[in-house]
Enzyme design. Structure first.
Site, PDB file in Angstrom:
ATOM      1  N   ARG A   1       0.849  -1.191   0.000  1.00  0.00           N
ATOM      2  CA  ARG A   1       0.000   0.000   0.000  1.00  0.00           C
ATOM      3  C   ARG A   1       0.883   1.238   0.000  1.00  0.00           C
ATOM      4  NH1 ARG A   1      -3.924   1.888   4.917  1.00  0.00           N
ATOM      5  NH2 ARG A   1      -1.976   2.936   5.541  1.00  0.00           N
TER       6      ARG A   1
ATOM      7  N   TYR B   1      -3.365  10.920   6.294  1.00  0.00           N
ATOM      8  CA  TYR B   1      -3.558   9.573   6.816  1.00  0.00           C
ATOM      9  C   TYR B   1      -2.438   8.643   6.343  1.00  0.00           C
ATOM     10  CZ  TYR B   1      -4.478   4.788   7.002  1.00  0.00           C
ATOM     11  OH  TYR B   1      -4.288   3.466   7.223  1.00  0.00           O
TER      12      TYR B   1
ATOM     13  N   ASP C   1      -5.302   3.940   0.031  1.00  0.00           N
ATOM     14  CA  ASP C   1      -6.440   4.157   0.924  1.00  0.00           C
ATOM     15  C   ASP C   1      -6.808   5.641   0.908  1.00  0.00           C
ATOM     16  OD1 ASP C   1      -7.074   3.111   4.403  1.00  0.00           O
ATOM     17  OD2 ASP C   1      -8.294   4.227   2.966  1.00  0.00           O
TER      18      ASP C   1
ATOM     19  N   HIS D   1      -9.278   6.804   2.538  1.00  0.00           N
ATOM     20  CA  HIS D   1      -9.712   6.983   3.936  1.00  0.00           C
ATOM     21  C   HIS D   1     -10.945   7.864   4.085  1.00  0.00           C
ATOM     22  CE1 HIS D   1      -8.882   6.822   8.306  1.00  0.00           C
ATOM     23  NE2 HIS D   1      -8.214   5.740   7.946  1.00  0.00           N
TER      24      HIS D   1
ATOM     25  N   GLU E   1      -9.161   2.179  -1.750  1.00  0.00           N
ATOM     26  CA  GLU E   1      -9.920   1.843  -0.534  1.00  0.00           C
ATOM     27  C   GLU E   1     -10.624   3.059   0.054  1.00  0.00           C
ATOM     28  OE1 GLU E   1      -7.417   0.318   2.545  1.00  0.00           O
ATOM     29  OE2 GLU E   1      -8.916   0.651   4.087  1.00  0.00           O
TER      30      GLU E   1
ATOM     31  N   GLU F   1     -13.843  -1.501   6.335  1.00  0.00           N
ATOM     32  CA  GLU F   1     -13.134  -1.763   7.602  1.00  0.00           C
ATOM     33  C   GLU F   1     -13.927  -1.256   8.795  1.00  0.00           C
ATOM     34  OE1 GLU F   1      -9.450   0.382   6.852  1.00  0.00           O
ATOM     35  OE2 GLU F   1     -10.011   1.798   8.412  1.00  0.00           O
TER      36      GLU F   1
ATOM     37  N   ARG G   1     -13.874  -5.213   3.236  1.00  0.00           N
ATOM     38  CA  ARG G   1     -12.765  -5.063   4.195  1.00  0.00           C
ATOM     39  C   ARG G   1     -13.137  -5.426   5.632  1.00  0.00           C
ATOM     40  NH1 ARG G   1      -8.038  -3.912   4.579  1.00  0.00           N
ATOM     41  NH2 ARG G   1      -7.991  -1.815   5.453  1.00  0.00           N
TER      42      ARG G   1
ATOM     43  N   HIS H   1      -9.332  -5.982   6.977  1.00  0.00           N
ATOM     44  CA  HIS H   1      -8.589  -4.953   7.714  1.00  0.00           C
ATOM     45  C   HIS H   1      -7.586  -5.641   8.637  1.00  0.00           C
ATOM     46  CE1 HIS H   1      -9.124  -1.344  10.696  1.00  0.00           C
ATOM     47  NE2 HIS H   1      -8.124  -1.122   9.891  1.00  0.00           N
TER      48      HIS H   1
ATOM     49  N   GLU I   1      -4.621  -7.433   5.008  1.00  0.00           N
ATOM     50  CA  GLU I   1      -3.764  -6.325   5.446  1.00  0.00           C
ATOM     51  C   GLU I   1      -2.893  -6.801   6.593  1.00  0.00           C
ATOM     52  OE1 GLU I   1      -5.932  -2.927   6.749  1.00  0.00           O
ATOM     53  OE2 GLU I   1      -4.147  -1.707   7.043  1.00  0.00           O
TER      54      GLU I   1
ATOM     55  N   TRP J   1     -12.014  12.071   8.876  1.00  0.00           N
ATOM     56  CA  TRP J   1     -10.592  11.787   9.093  1.00  0.00           C
ATOM     57  C   TRP J   1     -10.196  10.552   8.305  1.00  0.00           C
ATOM     58  CZ3 TRP J   1      -8.192   7.458  11.411  1.00  0.00           C
ATOM     59  CH2 TRP J   1      -6.793   7.579  11.434  1.00  0.00           C
TER      60      TRP J   1
HETATM   61  O1  CS2 Z   1      -6.722   0.685   6.100  1.00  0.00           O
HETATM   62  C1  CS2 Z   1      -6.283   0.872   7.226  1.00  0.00           C
HETATM   63  O2  CS2 Z   1      -5.537   0.092   7.843  1.00  0.00           O
HETATM   64  C2  CS2 Z   1      -6.654   2.158   7.930  1.00  0.00           C
HETATM   65  O3  CS2 Z   1      -7.837   2.656   7.452  1.00  0.00           O
HETATM   66  C3  CS2 Z   1      -6.532   2.017   9.410  1.00  0.00           C
HETATM   67  O4  CS2 Z   1      -5.216   2.359   9.731  1.00  0.00           O
HETATM   68  C4  CS2 Z   1      -7.475   2.864  10.242  1.00  0.00           C
HETATM   69  O5  CS2 Z   1      -7.176   4.225  10.036  1.00  0.00           O
HETATM   70  C5  CS2 Z   1      -7.287   2.505  11.701  1.00  0.00           C
HETATM   71  O6  CS2 Z   1      -7.543   1.127  11.852  1.00  0.00           O
HETATM   72  C6  CS2 Z   1      -8.211   3.311  12.589  1.00  0.00           C
HETATM   73  O7  CS2 Z   1      -8.015   2.934  13.933  1.00  0.00           O
HETATM   74 MG    MG Z   2      -8.331   1.843   5.602  1.00  0.00          MG
END
Ligand code: CS2
Ligand code: MG
Length: 422
Positions: free
Chosen positions: A167, A179, A230, A232, A256, A282, A303, A332, A359, A422
């Site tokens: 990723r 992020y 991602d 996000h 993602e 996720e 996810r 996830h 992941e 976020w």
């Molecule tokens: O794809 C991912 O792994 C993220 O979206 C995560 O790092 C996510 O931000 C965290 O699990 C939030 O606690």
């Molecule tokens: Mg994610």
């Protein structure tokens, strides 16, 4: 065991025949070896116990209380073998169905009971789930950096480590933070303060930065490695369609969380504009969060994972439903999901037909010491191991040395101060 005569009371026969293993104890262990984890431990009169992850990043104590104050006493005396019955009792019995706290609590019970069942049977859980459907589980690592060059250099390192899927998350020019970019490149922990850190976000600046990142990555890494990204939850559907289209020449494995998915129909607009594969889920906690996305094939990967979506039992149902609609799994696996969840996910991943990718954000040595486990990484693949049950444990004495530390996930505001995702 003699078969019941037609006129015998089948319920009585069944009740007497099944070898009962009584639940004698259930306790929640909260520990913070660098970040908070919540673990449920279920004990039985056979001496065998099981563990389940109940970690919900930023809301850990809510799940700990849900288990301690509303679930654990209900488990005492029940037959640990009756996983589905206990799952249905906790789901229907909650009355206030679904939601991340409820489903994380149910997940922890479900996972611990599968651990117990495997230990009693002397089999790794994947064997109870139908055996291995593949030799190993392809995982993806998290390359990141302050800029494109650093991110691509980190991705090359992941390729050297043997990862077949990587990723890419890079800093955005003009933004102080974004992020997925960690200070030390490997152990990413977004819950970085007791109260939410307020970050500033600009979609325009972000959208300008991603295509050059993928162009540079393909030039450096070639085409024999899967590249993922991602977003996000930070784009509108049309922005996601634009980004997906701009990334098509670089063949991403998936884009993602392109847009928030409460309105599952949002993804129709993205689908109209791009063939870039889409992954979401996720933050989903039940099949109902994804039903339309899957039925209409609006996504390519789901996810949802063990700890947040009701455990192994519910996730299997979700995966089987997804399989009917050509949707594969992509569980996830961030560092805020404990090694207990990672172990359970690997047993699940190994056994299902429509596995996609797992992941794997490595945990720190501190965390691994608290949660000794049998799963291993080699050549871009993982395997849960063949220890009976899940092949993971919690060292309670060591866990007790890391008391809970309040921590919250960040929030985002746009440059004009508007509250954002976020
Ligand atoms: O794809 C991912 O792994 C993220 O979206 C995560 O790092 C996510 O931000 C965290 O699990 C939030 O606690
Ligand atoms: Mg994610």
């Amino acid at each position: 065991m003699p078969q019941p005569k037609p006129d015998e009371n089948a319920r009585a026969w069944h009740a007497s025949a099944a070898s009962k293993v009584r639940i004698t104890g259930a306790k929640v262990i909260v520990t913070c070896p660098g970040r908070n984890f919540v673990t449920l431990k279920i004990e039985t009169d056979s001496g065998v116990y099981g563990v389940g992850d109940a970690t919900l990043n930023g809301r850990e104590l809510a799940v700990a209380s849900y288990l301690t104050d509303h679930v654990n006493d209900c488990l005492i005396g029940r037959d640990a073998h009756r996983i589905e019955d206990i799952w249905q009792f906790l789901y229907r019995g909650a009355y206030w169905r679904r939601g991340p706290v409820t489903m994380a609590a149910i997940a922890a019970v479900d996972t611990a009971l599968w651990d117990i069942k495997g230990k009693l049977a002397g089999l790794p859980v994947y064997q109870l789930l139908g055996g291995a459907a593949r030799d190993g589980v392809m995982v993806y690592g998290h390359a990141n950096g302050a800029d494109v060059d650093e991110t691509v250099a980190n991705a090359l390192h992941y390729k050297e480590l043997g990862y077949k899927a990587i990723r890419l998350q890079s800093g955005v020019p003009g933004l102080a933070s974004t992020y997925g970019v960690s200070r030390d490149r490997y152990f990413y922990e977004p819950a970085d303060a007791r109260l939410p850190t307020e970050n500033i976000w600009s979609t325009e600046k972000y959208l300008r930065s991603v295509p050059p990142l993928f162009e540079a990555a393909r030039k450096a890494l070639g085409w024999d490695v899967h590249l993922l990204h991602d977003a996000h939850h930070r784009l509108t559907p049309i922005e996601a369609g634009r980004l997906g289209k701009e990334l098509e020449p670089y063949r991403p494995f998936w884009l993602e969380d392109a847009t928030p998915a409460e309105n599952q129909a949002n993804f129709r607009l993205i689908r109209q504009h791009t063939t870039t594969p889409l992954a979401v889920g996720e933050i989903f906690n039940s099949i109902w969060d994804a039903k339309q996305l899957i039925e209409e094939q609006l996504i390519d990967y789901i996810r949802a994972t063990i700890v947040h979506a009701g455990g192994i039992s519910h996730l299997r149902k979700l995966a089987n439903f997804a399989d009917l609609h050509n949707v594969r799994t992509g569980c996830h696996g961030a560092t805020d999901l404990s090694p207990v969840c990672m172990a359970a996910a690997l047993h699940f991943d190994l056994s299902i037909a429509n596995f996609g990718v797992q992941e794997y954000m490595r945990h720190t040595a501190e965390t691994d010491a608290v949660f000794p486990h049998h799963y291993r990484f080699a050549d871009g693949m993982m395997h849960p191991g063949d220890a009976p049950g899940l092949g993971v444990d919690i060292d309670e004495a060591l866990a007790a040395q890391y008391p809970y530390e309040p921590a919250s996930l960040p929030v985002n505001r746009l440059e004009d101060g508007t509250m954002f995702n976020w």
